[in-house]
Design an enzyme around this catalytic site. Sequence first.
Site, short mmCIF file in Angstrom:
data_model
loop_
_atom_site.label_atom_id
_atom_site.label_comp_id
_atom_site.label_asym_id
_atom_site.label_seq_id
_atom_site.Cartn_x
_atom_site.Cartn_y
_atom_site.Cartn_z
N ASP A 23 0.85 -1.19 0.00
CA ASP A 23 0.00 0.00 0.00
C ASP A 23 0.88 1.24 0.00
OD1 ASP A 23 -1.82 2.03 0.41
OD2 ASP A 23 -2.86 1.04 2.06
N TYR A 67 -2.59 17.93 -7.24
CA TYR A 67 -2.04 16.85 -8.07
C TYR A 67 -0.90 17.41 -8.94
CZ TYR A 67 -1.69 13.54 -11.95
OH TYR A 67 -1.23 12.67 -12.90
N ALA A 96 0.88 20.10 -8.46
CA ALA A 96 2.02 20.48 -7.62
C ALA A 96 2.86 19.28 -7.23
CB ALA A 96 1.53 21.22 -6.37
#
Length: 250
Positions: free
Chosen positions: A59, A150, A152
């Site tokens: 994950d 996103y 950035a």
Amino acid sequence: MSDFDGKVVLVTGGGAGIGLAAAQAFARDGAQVFVTGRRAQALDEATTGIAGLHGIVADASVPDSAAQVIAQIIDRAGRLDIIVNNVGDGAVGPMEQMTAQRIAAIFNVNIIYPSMLVAAALPHLESTAGLIVNMSSTYGSKAGAPLSHYAASKAAIEHLTRCWALEFAPKKIRVNAIASGPVETGFMSNQMGLPAEMIEAIKEHERNTIPLGRRGVPADVGEWVAAIARPRLEWMTGQVIAVDGGLQIL
């Protein structure tokens, strides 16, 4: 002898989309490829029947899992030559709807996790004169009003690419990035959580905007990931290559 015979590759988020297309390209050319994802069943489905392709459940929202992934690869394969930092997270929406938790989640997956993965892998990449390929986006350099965090995070990964290229050059580790344009994957529904009607409106806008007249497919970008990892390009580092149908030049 194929370019990647004997090489060991890690592709994060490699159970579908661009990551899987890249993993398949490496495997076809002789590499032993490990792909990560959160769901064991999806990884099994993606890797079944493909020689040299293996799944690791991990994950990317849990930075501590990065070192465990590297340790597992070294235990199973004995070396590591290439890392493709493909896994990503993002959000679309106005600033007033963003929360600190959502912003942190984007940077956790897009910046912190790749950093922890690279930190754990450095001694192994140094021993193989290895390579890191970071996945960016057209919006890492092109402004997009509803994509600010996103975008950035992708601007950050592009600058990390350049900084790491300088830092790791004495270790003979190269670092490059691919800036992908819009591609037909499940990213907008799975990672961004957008409703179907919004996704279709975005796709239609992109089809009408991209100079080459279509959204990409995973292989358009995945093949380039493998291409810039080939040994014949060993004098290239610190570069960001746009693969986006011309969207970046508008």
